[in-house]
Design a protein around this motif. Structure first.
Motif, short mmCIF file in Angstrom:
data_model
loop_
_atom_site.label_atom_id
_atom_site.label_comp_id
_atom_site.label_asym_id
_atom_site.label_seq_id
_atom_site.Cartn_x
_atom_site.Cartn_y
_atom_site.Cartn_z
N UNK A 47 35.02 -109.37 -8.31
CA UNK A 47 35.29 -108.95 -6.93
C UNK A 47 35.83 -110.12 -6.13
N UNK A 48 36.91 -109.90 -5.41
CA UNK A 48 37.51 -110.95 -4.59
C UNK A 48 36.86 -110.96 -3.21
N UNK A 49 36.36 -112.12 -2.80
CA UNK A 49 35.84 -112.33 -1.45
C UNK A 49 36.82 -113.22 -0.72
N UNK A 50 37.56 -112.64 0.22
CA UNK A 50 38.53 -113.42 0.98
C UNK A 50 37.78 -114.36 1.93
N UNK A 51 38.10 -115.63 1.87
CA UNK A 51 37.39 -116.64 2.65
C UNK A 51 38.38 -117.38 3.54
N UNK A 52 38.29 -117.23 4.86
CA UNK A 52 39.26 -117.89 5.74
C UNK A 52 39.22 -119.41 5.72
N UNK A 53 38.18 -119.98 5.13
CA UNK A 53 38.13 -121.44 5.02
C UNK A 53 37.55 -121.82 3.67
N UNK A 54 38.15 -122.84 3.05
CA UNK A 54 37.75 -123.25 1.70
C UNK A 54 36.33 -123.81 1.65
N UNK A 55 35.91 -124.51 2.70
CA UNK A 55 34.54 -125.04 2.71
C UNK A 55 33.53 -123.90 2.61
#
Length: 594
Positions: A47-55
């Protein structure tokens, strides 16, 4: 067309990865196309969890791995995304968290020679000589995918290394042309790529260790993260029950030993005082701890016999580290404790008189410590101290249903001592030094343990470092609600304490300015509301606190995150010592001499 990108994703699925925490960029067309194709064909992939920031992405994978032991994948954008992992890669490395990080790379052709060739200006700007070198000092393994023919083998090998003790992050990168390349399907057997088996100690070492333990009059055990394996906690309890050895937790970032056990002597952080039990111990077994004590302030007697047991007992990645010990045992704590308990049961006659006397002594000390903690929690003024706040959290949660995260920093010791948990897997710290882990980790833990209520206890500085706007957007989108309680002392207290530790009568103290104040204060809870519809609550007095905590918990159980911003004073009193973010008006108002 079956591409390297498709094979890469397929390998993650076959290897047991559940989630891809992704911050995608121009280097990921093959990944995006393969994900879309799999969705259309209803093919199972992580499942892909879109994360607006890499940290936040890596912190979420960190939290998931802490809760389950299973590594997840983090996808970032070339060297910029790799850089943006920032302190999260330090945290994963120091906390020995298994995770696979994949980054694209700028295309290596520029005239359309291959599919994926450079067609955007950033493909030149983001081309650097050594992308893997950016985080090489924090990874166990790094490599570049150069062909679709063996991409699955590289993924399996990377995960095998990540999961083998000492566990940790691994890094792969792949240019656009390679990820777009047509590949032939490959089938691998996951059972041939298992991590190395846990290590034990040799029979002669086991006999020597047992002999020294039973010979000691004042033995002591110190640990920080033995609780990574809940079975190790049971074995430690079993050992202490029959030998009456007390346990101190040093900067714990797991639930290592039940707080209500009569042999539990509390936890220590950056304590400036000598721990009397550490000083009087004639035998010390350090199990799973990077910093069992701080030699300048608080250390054992030079006559104490020390054994060091860890999967990395020499801390080989720490340039300055030494604690001279009789034996350094490189082994798995659960395995060794099981060996030790079995050996004692089958081969040793215990001196019941000495053990009973020791049990009585340390049980009394444990009870006295509990009583002292209760006094600290019942301060008469209306100030909300970290001890009082933590006690209120303890009173309103159901431990069996809750996971507590501790990133309180200068409140770390108060939280670890006063939360008083007894259930393995109920408590976590980051295990490292880059602030902001708490937010993403809470999302990751909720995804890993959806049946649990996740409660993050954090300082205001750590809250801001966590990128709360990204974290709470993720929390809402992926139905991963959690409760945040901010221990808000309006600034960074740690740099002030560090400065006073070196310059107690320095000019910064004289000027009462350490350049760490957050005045005027931001509306921290509303950041989470704006980004992810979290319920914002602000607490300034004791009378409001428990009601707000219950309201926050109920909100989370209903499926919505909540953030409770609790004002703890710039200055508060504890044992006649001023602990403060020090501003003159507060000191004068409290009637304390400067």
């Amino acid at each position: 067309m079956y591409t390297t990108g498709a094979a890469f994703l397929e390998a993650l699925q076959e290897a047991g990865v559940s989630y891809i925490f992704a911050n995608l960029g121009s280097d990921h067309p093959a990944i995006i196309e393969s994900l879309a194709k799999a969705k259309k064909e209803k093919k199972a992939l992580p499942t892909v969890i879109t994360c607006p920031h890499e940290f936040a992405a890596l912190s979420a994978a960190h939290g998931y791995a802490q809760a389950t032991g299973e590594p997840q994948a983090v996808l970032v954008h070339v060297e910029c995304g790799t850089q943006n992992l920032g302190g999260a890669i330090h945290n994963a490395s120091r906390s020995r968290v298994p995770v696979l990080i994949f980054a694209g790379a700028s295309p290596y052709t520029q005239e359309g020679e291959l599919t994926g060739s450079r067609n955007e200006f950033i493909h030149w700007i983001q081309d650097v000589p050594d992308q893997r070198g950016i985080i090489r000092g924090y990874t166990k393994y790094d490599n570049e995918i150069r062909s679709g023919s063996n991409v699955k083998q590289l993924v399996y090998r990377a995960l095998q290394i990540a999961k083998s003790d000492p566990t940790g992050p691994v890094y792969l990168m792949g240019p656009r042309e390679v990820m777009e390349e047509e590949a032939k399907p490959v089938t691998l057997s996951p059972e041939l790529w298992e991590p190395i088996s846990p290590g034990a100690i040799a029979p002669n070492q086991l006999g020597e260790l047992t002999s020294d333990i039973l010979r000691a009059e004042k033995p002591l055990i110190i640990t920080s993260y033995l609780g990574r394996n809940s079975e190790a906690v049971k074995e430690l309890v079993r050992l202490c029950d029959k030998t009456a050895i007390p346990v101190i937790e040093s900067i714990p970032h797991q639930m290592n030993f039940p707080a209500d056990h009569p042999m539990h002597l509390g936890s220590q952080w950056n304590t400036a005082e000598q721990n009397e039990h550490l000083a009087e111990a004639d035998f010390i077994l350090v199990i799973d701890s990077d910093v069992p004590w701080i030699q300048m302030k608080n250390k054992p007697s030079e006559k104490a016999v020390v054994y060091y047991l860890d999967v990395d007992p020499l801390k080989e990645e720490m340039p300055l580290w030494y604690i001279p010990s009789k034996r350094f045992l490189k082994a798995d704590s659960y395995t060794v404790l099981s060996q030790l308990n079995q050996f004692i049961d089958e081969n040793c006659t215990l001196n019941k008189t000495i053990i009973n006397e020791r049990w009585k002594k340390y049980s009394s000390i444990h009870q006295r410590m509990v009583e002292e903690k209760r006094k600290l929690e019942q301060a008469e003024s209306d100030m909300i101290t970290p001890e009082y706040l933590t006690a209120c959290v303890r009173d309103v949660i159901d431990e069996e249903e809750t996971i507590i995260l501790n990133e309180g920093i200068t409140s770390y010791g108060a939280i670890s001592n006063h939360i008083e948990l007894n259930t393995p897997g109920s408590y976590y710290g980051s295990g490292a030094g880059s602030l902001g882990w708490n937010g993403g980790a809470a999302v990751g833990m909720k995804l890993a343990k959806p049946e649990k209520t996740v409660v993050s206890l954090t300082g205001d500085g750590s809250y801001l470092f966590s990128v709360p706007s990204s974290v709470h957007w993720m929390s809402k989108r992926y139905h991963a609600p959690f409760l945040t309680v901010i221990y808000n002392n309006s600034g960074w207290k740690a740099p002030r304490m560090s400065t006073l530790g070196v310059h107690p009568r320095g000019i910064a103290n004289e000027m009462e300015d350490f350049f760490v104040h957050f005045d005027p204060s931001a509306d921290l809870a509303s950041i989470a509301e704006a980004a992810g519809n979290a319920k914002p609550l602000n607490v300034d007095s004791k009378s409001e606190l428990k009601t707000a905590l219950r309201k926050g918990l109920n909100t989370v159980k209903e499926g919505r995150s909540a953030v409770i911003n609790v004002s703890i004073p710039h200055v508060y009193l504890k044992d006649e010592t001023i602990y403060s973010m020090s501003i003159k008006d507060n000191i004068a108002e409290m009637g304390v001499e400067k």
